[in-house]
Enzyme design. Structure first.
Site, short mmCIF file in Angstrom:
data_model
loop_
_atom_site.label_atom_id
_atom_site.label_comp_id
_atom_site.label_asym_id
_atom_site.label_seq_id
_atom_site.Cartn_x
_atom_site.Cartn_y
_atom_site.Cartn_z
CD GLU A 7 8.07 -0.56 7.41
OE1 GLU A 7 7.11 -1.28 7.05
OE2 GLU A 7 8.29 0.58 6.95
CG ASP A 30 0.26 -3.93 2.13
OD1 ASP A 30 0.08 -4.64 3.14
OD2 ASP A 30 1.19 -3.12 2.02
CE LYS A 58 2.98 -5.74 3.78
NZ LYS A 58 2.50 -4.62 4.62
CD GLU A 101 0.62 -1.67 7.67
OE1 GLU A 101 0.37 -0.86 8.60
OE2 GLU A 101 1.04 -1.32 6.56
CG ASP A 114 -0.37 -0.02 2.52
OD1 ASP A 114 0.87 -0.15 2.60
OD2 ASP A 114 -1.11 0.08 3.52
CB SER A 115 4.58 1.71 -0.11
OG SER A 115 4.79 0.60 -0.96
O1 KIV Z 1 3.55 -1.14 1.56
C1 KIV Z 1 4.70 -1.58 1.50
O2 KIV Z 1 5.44 -1.35 0.53
C2 KIV Z 1 5.16 -2.40 2.60
C3 KIV Z 1 6.61 -2.79 2.63
C4 KIV Z 1 7.42 -1.61 2.94
C5 KIV Z 1 6.86 -3.91 3.55
O3 KIV Z 1 4.41 -2.71 3.46
#
Ligand code: KIV
Length: 285
Positions: free
Chosen positions: A184, A84, A114, A116, A45-46
């Site tokens: 992280e 994510d 993924k 969090e 989600d970055s």
């Molecule tokens: O969103 C993302 O890119 C991430 C990574 C930095 C692990 O969660």
């Protein structure tokens, strides 16, 4: 090369073979990461910040994440594609969380999601996902979706108590069936301790040398995202400079009419050209 599954990732950890992971948000980036043999491609989600220009990861929606995940899946042949779950797609209640998680598998075709966090609520969500056949990659330490609660981009696990809490959360994620955990921005001693004490792989980002593998944001290692580069993101090239230079060269070539040249254009056959002339559409000039 063989398709990477969650079993491959677990096997690598058990054989002490380092796991490699990178982010991708589009077809061609996924294709090249895959060609390079990267094990896990994360549609992180970055992308909210890196690809869409938001200030945090919070704004990105499930539909946007699905759109990018589909492109990444189309570009990937061997790597394990993980998507994510964006902010508020799994935090409301179990039903919404499972529905959204299912969309990533069903509509985008990713192999895992993924999530969090390590609270009881999150562990319960993860447990539900894994029990119905949705593999989950956990994410502990600095978790960007909790940015406001964590009070900024801060290193996590800096004390004995914080380390113990992180370890308890990692254990709980393992028990909930997570196949691996992203750690992280935690001190190296802490990630080493957790990696040695749990039975699933850890994938570090700013977490030192002793995790089972490493993940970085692709735009960071390519030097393409220039708003902010964290200390742990090694730059392998400087794409932003390369891109600006290429764009400047293109602009100059267009303005000076050195683009396009003979080899970059299409021409009529002599016969058709004469017919256009005969009908007054073109002249000899
Ligand atoms: O969103 C993302 O890119 C991430 C990574 C930095 C692990 O969660």
């Amino acid at each position: 090369m063989k398709k990477i599954t969650i079993n491959t990732i677990i096997k690598y950890r058990n054989e002490n073979k380092k796991i490699t992971a990178l982010t991708a948000y589009d077809y061609s980036t996924a294709k090249y990461a895959d060609q390079a043999g990267v094990d896990i491609i994360l549609v992180g989600d970055s992308l909210a910040m890196v690809a869409l220009g938001y200030e945090t990861t919070h704004a990105v929606t499930v539909d946007e994440m699905l759109h990018h995940s589909k492109a990444v899946v189309r570009g990937t042949q061997n790597a394990l594609v993980v998507a994510d779950m964006p902010f508020m797609s799994y935090q409301i209640d179990k039903k919404t969380a499972i529905e959204n998680a299912g969309r990533f598998i069903k509509e985008a075709g990713v192999s895992a999601i993924k999530i969090e966090g390590g609270s009881k609520f999150i562990v319960d969500i993860i447990s539900h996902c894994t029990s119905i056949g949705i593999p989950v990659l956990g994410h502990l330490g600095f978790t960007p979706q909790y940015l406001h609660t964590l009070g900024g981009y801060n290193i996590q696990g800096k004390t004995l108590e914080a380390t113990q809490e992180l370890f308890e959360q990692a254990k709980a994620l393992e028990q909930a069936g997570a196949f691996a955990i992203v750690l992280e921005m935690v001190p190296e001693e802490v990630s080493k301790y957790i990696t040695e004490k749990i039975n699933i792989p850890t994938i570090g980002i700013g977490a030192g040398r002793y995790c089972s593998g490493q993940i970085l944001v692709t735009d960071d290692i390519l030097g393409k995202y220039s708003d902010f580069t964290p200390k742990f993101a090694r730059k392998y090239t400087n794409l932003s400079d390369i891109m600006v230079e290429a764009f400047e060269n293109y602009k100059n070539d267009v303005e000076s009419m050195s683009f396009p040249t003979e080899s970059e254009i299409f021409k009529l056959s002599e016969g058709e050209k004469n017919r256009l002339k005969d009908n007054g559409l073109i002249t000899n000039k």
